[in-house]
Write a protein that holds these residues in place. Structure first.
Motif, short mmCIF file in Angstrom:
data_model
loop_
_atom_site.label_atom_id
_atom_site.label_comp_id
_atom_site.label_asym_id
_atom_site.label_seq_id
_atom_site.Cartn_x
_atom_site.Cartn_y
_atom_site.Cartn_z
N VAL A 1 0.83 -1.31 -0.39
CA VAL A 1 0.16 0.06 0.11
C VAL A 1 0.86 1.51 0.00
N THR A 2 1.97 0.77 0.46
CA THR A 2 2.51 2.02 0.97
C THR A 2 4.08 2.41 -0.16
N ASP A 3 4.66 1.02 -0.68
CA ASP A 3 5.58 0.49 -1.64
C ASP A 3 6.71 1.38 -0.61
N ARG A 4 6.78 1.29 0.78
CA ARG A 4 8.13 0.84 1.49
C ARG A 4 8.32 -0.80 1.75
N PHE A 5 10.08 -0.25 2.68
CA PHE A 5 9.99 -1.51 3.32
C PHE A 5 10.29 -0.93 5.13
N ILE A 6 10.76 -1.35 5.70
CA ILE A 6 10.86 -1.89 7.25
C ILE A 6 12.27 -3.07 6.67
N ASN A 7 13.07 -2.59 7.66
CA ASN A 7 14.56 -3.43 7.64
C ASN A 7 14.75 -4.28 8.24
#
Length: 132
Positions: free
Chosen positions: A111-117
């Motif tokens: 949905v946000t097109d982001r990663f949490i690493n």
């Protein structure tokens, strides 16, 4: 006579069913030309929305049936993929993708097109190294 008629009907039904099944087969080649980031694919995964994901030696790719979109590691962006060498992909109940890489795990929110690493080298939110 009845036995011969039954054999003919069963044979025709098998033939019709076989031909029907064969018409649904479709094979395609997906590669660099279709924008897959690398021909060395380590993992293929289909998510709950039907997208096909490819974990390659150079990034994560999503195939929507027509074209591919790719995500890569960017040292200047903490919300990019933790590492380009993708070895595993799975999906959780919320629809997030968990991406296992050479240097840690990335959780991708589509949905946000982001990663949490979560880095194995201690550069991210979680350090997998238990040695002091």
């Amino acid at each position: 006579m009845k036995k011969g008629f039954t054999i003919i009907i069963v044979s025709l039904l098998c033939l019709v069913q076989f031909n029907f099944a064969q018409t649904n087969l479709r094979f395609e080649h997906i590669g660099i030309k279709e924008a897959v980031s690398n021909q060395k694919v380590n993992r293929i995964f289909q998510d709950s929305k039907g997208f096909i994901w490819f974990g390659t030696m150079f990034g994560l790719n999503r195939f929507d049936g027509i074209s591919c979109k790719a995500w890569y590691h960017n040292a200047k962006d903490s919300n990019s993929l933790v590492n380009n060498s993708v070895y595993s992909i799975t999906e959780d109940a919320s629809g997030n993708l968990w991406i296992g890489t050479q240097e840690g795990v990335s959780c991708f929110n589509p949905v946000t097109d982001r990663f949490i690493n979560y880095s194995a080298k201690g550069k991210g939110r979680f350090n997998f190294n238990t040695e002091n």
